[in-house]
Design a protein around this motif. Sequence first.
Motif, PDB file in Angstrom:
ATOM      1  N   GLU A 259      -6.627  -0.904  -0.499  1.00 41.31           N
ATOM      2  CA  GLU A 259      -7.203  -1.866   0.442  1.00 41.31           C
ATOM      3  C   GLU A 259      -6.446  -3.193   0.400  1.00 41.31           C
ATOM      4  O   GLU A 259      -6.125  -3.774   1.440  1.00 41.31           O
ATOM      5  CB  GLU A 259      -8.681  -2.091   0.128  1.00 41.31           C
ATOM      6  CG  GLU A 259      -9.344  -3.112   1.035  1.00 41.31           C
ATOM      7  CD  GLU A 259     -10.792  -3.388   0.652  1.00 41.31           C
ATOM      8  OE1 GLU A 259     -11.566  -3.733   1.555  1.00 41.31           O
ATOM      9  OE2 GLU A 259     -11.134  -3.277  -0.544  1.00 41.31           O
ATOM     10  N   GLN A 260      -6.103  -3.670  -0.800  1.00 41.82           N
ATOM     11  CA  GLN A 260      -5.358  -4.923  -0.937  1.00 41.82           C
ATOM     12  C   GLN A 260      -3.951  -4.790  -0.365  1.00 41.82           C
ATOM     13  O   GLN A 260      -3.430  -5.723   0.259  1.00 41.82           O
ATOM     14  CB  GLN A 260      -5.282  -5.329  -2.410  1.00 41.82           C
ATOM     15  CG  GLN A 260      -6.614  -5.760  -2.980  1.00 41.82           C
ATOM     16  CD  GLN A 260      -6.549  -5.951  -4.490  1.00 41.82           C
ATOM     17  OE1 GLN A 260      -5.521  -5.737  -5.124  1.00 41.82           O
ATOM     18  NE2 GLN A 260      -7.668  -6.346  -5.079  1.00 41.82           N
ATOM     19  N   VAL A 261      -3.339  -3.635  -0.546  1.00 44.46           N
ATOM     20  CA  VAL A 261      -1.999  -3.393  -0.007  1.00 44.46           C
ATOM     21  C   VAL A 261      -2.025  -3.467   1.515  1.00 44.46           C
ATOM     22  O   VAL A 261      -1.186  -4.121   2.135  1.00 44.46           O
ATOM     23  CB  VAL A 261      -1.458  -2.021  -0.493  1.00 44.46           C
ATOM     24  CG1 VAL A 261      -0.241  -1.588   0.296  1.00 44.46           C
ATOM     25  CG2 VAL A 261      -1.140  -2.079  -1.987  1.00 44.46           C
ATOM     26  N   PHE A 262      -3.004  -2.822   2.135  1.00 40.98           N
ATOM     27  CA  PHE A 262      -3.101  -2.814   3.597  1.00 40.98           C
ATOM     28  C   PHE A 262      -3.536  -4.163   4.170  1.00 40.98           C
ATOM     29  O   PHE A 262      -3.210  -4.476   5.311  1.00 40.98           O
ATOM     30  CB  PHE A 262      -4.069  -1.738   4.072  1.00 40.98           C
ATOM     31  CG  PHE A 262      -3.547  -0.330   3.891  1.00 40.98           C
ATOM     32  CD1 PHE A 262      -2.189  -0.066   3.816  1.00 40.98           C
ATOM     33  CD2 PHE A 262      -4.416   0.733   3.798  1.00 40.98           C
ATOM     34  CE1 PHE A 262      -1.705   1.220   3.658  1.00 40.98           C
ATOM     35  CE2 PHE A 262      -3.950   2.028   3.643  1.00 40.98           C
ATOM     36  CZ  PHE A 262      -2.594   2.278   3.574  1.00 40.98           C
ATOM     37  N   ALA A 263      -4.241  -4.948   3.389  1.00 39.64           N
ATOM     38  CA  ALA A 263      -4.737  -6.237   3.888  1.00 39.64           C
ATOM     39  C   ALA A 263      -3.608  -7.225   4.157  1.00 39.64           C
ATOM     40  O   ALA A 263      -3.740  -8.092   5.024  1.00 39.64           O
ATOM     41  CB  ALA A 263      -5.738  -6.838   2.902  1.00 39.64           C
TER      42      ALA A 263
ATOM     43  N   TRP B 254       4.298  -4.073  -0.864  1.00 37.68           N
ATOM     44  CA  TRP B 254       4.939  -3.434  -2.010  1.00 37.68           C
ATOM     45  C   TRP B 254       4.863  -4.298  -3.270  1.00 37.68           C
ATOM     46  O   TRP B 254       4.741  -3.776  -4.378  1.00 37.68           O
ATOM     47  CB  TRP B 254       6.369  -3.041  -1.653  1.00 37.68           C
ATOM     48  CG  TRP B 254       6.337  -2.087  -0.496  1.00 37.68           C
ATOM     49  CD1 TRP B 254       6.839  -2.305   0.755  1.00 37.68           C
ATOM     50  CD2 TRP B 254       5.691  -0.816  -0.448  1.00 37.68           C
ATOM     51  NE1 TRP B 254       6.554  -1.228   1.564  1.00 37.68           N
ATOM     52  CE2 TRP B 254       5.858  -0.295   0.860  1.00 37.68           C
ATOM     53  CE3 TRP B 254       4.991  -0.047  -1.376  1.00 37.68           C
ATOM     54  CZ2 TRP B 254       5.356   0.943   1.246  1.00 37.68           C
ATOM     55  CZ3 TRP B 254       4.488   1.196  -0.988  1.00 37.68           C
ATOM     56  CH2 TRP B 254       4.662   1.672   0.299  1.00 37.68           C
ATOM     57  N   HIS B 255       4.904  -5.615  -3.109  1.00 35.62           N
ATOM     58  CA  HIS B 255       4.704  -6.505  -4.266  1.00 35.62           C
ATOM     59  C   HIS B 255       3.283  -6.340  -4.800  1.00 35.62           C
ATOM     60  O   HIS B 255       3.070  -6.279  -6.012  1.00 35.62           O
ATOM     61  CB  HIS B 255       4.967  -7.963  -3.883  1.00 35.62           C
ATOM     62  CG  HIS B 255       6.401  -8.255  -3.623  1.00 35.62           C
ATOM     63  ND1 HIS B 255       7.286  -8.562  -4.612  1.00 35.62           N
ATOM     64  CD2 HIS B 255       7.123  -8.252  -2.472  1.00 35.62           C
ATOM     65  CE1 HIS B 255       8.488  -8.748  -4.102  1.00 35.62           C
ATOM     66  NE2 HIS B 255       8.418  -8.560  -2.793  1.00 35.62           N
TER      67      HIS B 255
ATOM     68  N   LEU C 247       3.165   6.854   4.411  1.00 31.09           N
ATOM     69  CA  LEU C 247       2.952   7.075   5.842  1.00 31.09           C
ATOM     70  C   LEU C 247       2.542   5.805   6.552  1.00 31.09           C
ATOM     71  O   LEU C 247       2.944   5.547   7.685  1.00 31.09           O
ATOM     72  CB  LEU C 247       1.879   8.140   6.062  1.00 31.09           C
ATOM     73  CG  LEU C 247       2.252   9.573   5.717  1.00 31.09           C
ATOM     74  CD1 LEU C 247       1.055  10.495   5.895  1.00 31.09           C
ATOM     75  CD2 LEU C 247       3.417  10.046   6.563  1.00 31.09           C
ATOM     76  N   ALA C 248       1.718   5.002   5.889  1.00 31.89           N
ATOM     77  CA  ALA C 248       1.148   3.823   6.532  1.00 31.89           C
ATOM     78  C   ALA C 248       2.020   2.580   6.444  1.00 31.89           C
ATOM     79  O   ALA C 248       1.920   1.697   7.302  1.00 31.89           O
ATOM     80  CB  ALA C 248      -0.225   3.528   5.920  1.00 31.89           C
TER      81      ALA C 248
END
Length: 149
Positions: free
Chosen positions: A32-36, A42-43, A142-143
Amino acid sequence: TSIVGSLAGMQVVGVRHPVPPVAGHADLQLIEQVFARPERAWHTLVHGAPAALGVDWAALVGYDLDGAFSGVIISGDLAPAEGFTLSAPLRLAAVSLPGATGAVLIPLGDSAAGLLLVRTSGPEFHHGELWRLGQLGHILGLAMPVAAV
């Protein structure tokens, strides 16, 4: 563990107590944090992986068109300062790394990048962990295109 180990046909492969204890579904919270924040995806993944996935450090690594390790793209806080190299191909598998009791390479979708997760203490990665981490890598790859690093 001694009770379990004494049962016929049972073998204890490892006991892991993450510090601090990971509550809930930390891996899903990390996604969720990655997509936000896609600009820092990636960091966020590399620096959030230790707490969320029960590892000591992580790195985003790249592979060239011939399938050879090309280098570290992003390294986590406790990654070796002198760097490292991998001889393993880019596929979901446990890999050997000096100073690690367990290390796993996770392809990120169809990209030429992978997430390296490393434990410097504790058990090797269990096949159930590998499967779940493989699913995580597939979804993230994929995302979120790795070329956007």
